[in-house]
Design an enzyme around this catalytic site. Sequence first.
Site, PDB file in Angstrom:
ATOM      1  N   TYR A  36       0.156  11.142  -6.345  1.00 19.89           N
ATOM      2  CA  TYR A  36      -1.077  10.754  -5.646  1.00 19.89           C
ATOM      3  C   TYR A  36      -2.127  11.862  -5.749  1.00 19.89           C
ATOM      4  CZ  TYR A  36       0.749   6.441  -3.675  1.00 19.89           C
ATOM      5  OH  TYR A  36       1.239   5.165  -3.531  1.00 19.89           O
ATOM      6  N   CYS A  84       3.912  -0.400  -1.909  1.00 21.30           N
ATOM      7  CA  CYS A  84       3.943   0.923  -1.280  1.00 21.30           C
ATOM      8  C   CYS A  84       5.297   1.617  -1.459  1.00 21.30           C
ATOM      9  CB  CYS A  84       3.618   0.791   0.207  1.00 21.30           C
ATOM     10  SG  CYS A  84       3.749   2.344   1.118  1.00 21.30           S
TER      11      CYS A  84
END
Length: 466
Positions: free
Chosen positions: A321, A181
């Site tokens: 993203y 992450c």
Amino acid sequence: MYFVLETKQNFIIIMAENVNGPDILFVKPGLLSFTNATFRVARLSLSRRETNVLHCSEQGSSVMSVCCASAQLTFPSHTTTPRRFSVRMSNQPRKPTTTTTTTSIFTSATKLLWGPSLPPGLLISTARTAWSTVWHLMMTQLAPSDSSGSYTRPTSQFRLNPTQFPSAASSELHLYVGLPCPWAHRTLIVRALKGLDDAVSVSVASPGQDGSWEFKDNNIPIRDKDKLVPGLDKANRCRNLKEVYKSRTGGYEGRCTVPMLWDSRKKDVVCNESYDIIEFFNSGLNELAKNPSLDLTPPELKGKIETWNQIVYPKVNNGVYRCGFAQSQEAYDRAVNEVFSTLDEIEDHLGSNRYLCGERLTLADVCLFTTLIRFDPVYYILFKCTKKKLVEYPNLYGYLRDIYQIPGVAATCDIPAIMDGYYKTLFPLNASGIQPAISLSGDQDSLLIPHNRDSVGIAVEAQHAV
């Protein structure tokens, strides 16, 4: 569990899932009837690579097995061709199913059904429609989007007020992270740079098959004491991050994300917004920090930091993203153009500035770094950010190496874990789970090549002085 894969003129193809692995069964419709008829079934066994032929005859409403090799098939009484049936396996031991045998059985099936030709158009169109429907359903849960198909990141539920940081003396802080992450990576870097390793303990979660974060003993040998590896929950002994969130007073039913800062004394979530956490680590724990003099948000640069954050977050950090999670072509086109126009802008800026805000490293650089280090190994391929590789930007790639080589930063980076987390967990984007080879530009050894950016700003100032 049984699935009818396709009905052909000559065969009904059925896949049977059982505890010992899948079986493919071919039923001859021409020999199927439910009034004193004979059933002929060819059963291809995954474990033996041989064909067992069973002959079953039905008399009225009863079923009699004439020949029953290693399995007994029971057909229900119907007036039409059966769509489901049950299989009772024998107690004979079976060898473990392997990828090779699975591949060979499906190869045999396709050769039997349509030979060297492509699968029939109806099967292809049905599979395409089914996959598209399931993909959109999964993406809706994984990456919520607006009406145009653009990814909309959910807001964090637990925030910190930068003017009212919790007291370090009254708290026992524990940080939950996941190595893949980028948002969690920010917190690990600032924790390392400030020297908060002893003040804030860490539990590293692993990405689960369903996309959640879980804790498990991976038995990974630790050669470097500063190396971060996935393991067990050190603070609460929970099996997964959801259990940790739910254990807080009042419970919790929202998204269970990393990073998450936990107060072990109060048994509550302190914060799960990455930028709030790194601001807190930078200026709220100096009494516990080994490097309290380092300030990543100096007062004279706060305006520049905020300006860069407003550019980098929506267009680069979240921009990649928005490319990977786009659910329409139009949404993807907008996102990818924005990502690369912004990278072009930053590339030009770094030609005369060592860091985003000049000659000092700031939180703005930390936030950009965690996206850049994932760019060539992950975002370029998996998120379709394919206009350029990062290595094609000489200033950006040198800037990446510059920050990577700052003492303490490299220990927070794990490219194999990053790739494993993205390529194996984001099933809707990579159904096969196959990981591509790491390019030289994405390899951590390449990040140790001298960056020669020590005097970028000074050299530019000298040129202007002349």
